[in-house]
Design an enzyme around this catalytic site. Sequence first.
Site, mmCIF file in Angstrom:
data_model
loop_
_atom_site.group_PDB
_atom_site.id
_atom_site.type_symbol
_atom_site.label_atom_id
_atom_site.label_comp_id
_atom_site.label_asym_id
_atom_site.label_seq_id
_atom_site.Cartn_x
_atom_site.Cartn_y
_atom_site.Cartn_z
ATOM 1 N N LYS A 111 0.872 -1.167 0.000
ATOM 2 C CA LYS A 111 0.000 0.000 0.000
ATOM 3 C C LYS A 111 0.915 1.223 0.000
ATOM 4 C CE LYS A 111 -3.391 2.680 2.479
ATOM 5 N NZ LYS A 111 -3.890 3.072 3.815
ATOM 6 N N GLY A 172 -8.499 9.369 9.384
ATOM 7 C CA GLY A 172 -8.756 9.407 10.816
ATOM 8 C C GLY A 172 -9.839 10.374 11.247
ATOM 9 N N ALA A 198 -9.758 5.633 4.179
ATOM 10 C CA ALA A 198 -9.585 6.839 5.005
ATOM 11 C C ALA A 198 -10.868 7.648 5.131
ATOM 12 C CB ALA A 198 -8.470 7.736 4.484
ATOM 13 N N GLY A 199 -11.196 7.990 6.375
ATOM 14 C CA GLY A 199 -12.309 8.878 6.665
ATOM 15 C C GLY A 199 -13.628 8.195 6.950
#
Length: 269
Positions: A111, A172, A198-199
């Site tokens: 990644k 985050g 993410a998020g």
Amino acid sequence: MSINFLNDTLIIADHKFSSRLMIGTGKYKTTSELKQCIVNSNCDIITVAIRRAQSTTKSIDNNWITDLDWQNKWLLPNTAGCKTAEEAIRVAILGRQFVKKLGQVNNNFVKLEVIPDSKNLLPDPIGTLKAAEYLITQGFDVLPYINADPILAKQLEELGCVTVMPLASPIGSGQGIKNLSNIQIIIDNANVPVVIDAGLGSASDVALAFELGADAVLVNTAIAKALIPEQMATAIKMATQAGRLSYLSGRMPISSNALASSPNTGIIN
């Protein structure tokens, strides 16, 4: 046409996975909590920041990662913490060595994260392209973490990346999918799996990602920072399954007018 949901396999670089949920390993309070969340999530792919893994031990044999069952899980090393392409390349090479020591000799996944922005943690598109191009020549299966940029996503796909991983919102933050239109464009135009990363902050965010047509999601903070992480891991697993099944089923058309559920014929006067 009936769809066999049990045979709905995620394929990345010729590797087959039964779960479309990937789990991150940061921010957990204890190792036992992390392990239980992995079990409850029923994930196949687990991502680990190589810098963190390397810094917590002098030898891989003493690392908590070796306690996990890597016969049934797939390790996705990531280059979190790298600010430049060159730094990410070095860490990716370390990550592949790390994976081989765990016995996954056919695992060339990485990644790719290149994040020079320490405040907003937004990925560097130019650095990501540069690092991806080199790593692909070295036999890596690159899964790049990017902003929700449809042009960049297509460029990375054409370069040879095996997925694209657009962020839903800042990492985050738990804000959910704030780049919905761009992510939809990426999904509609991709010929490789699209992994929303993410998020994501809740089960409903995960379900929405799949209803948009995403192939997989990567979730860390939404589970690790939940009041009861083990329960949230189960909820995220169920949302993954529900969202994917909803997408495969084909939602009803949206109408601007109300439509009666019952027919007007046969009404008793």
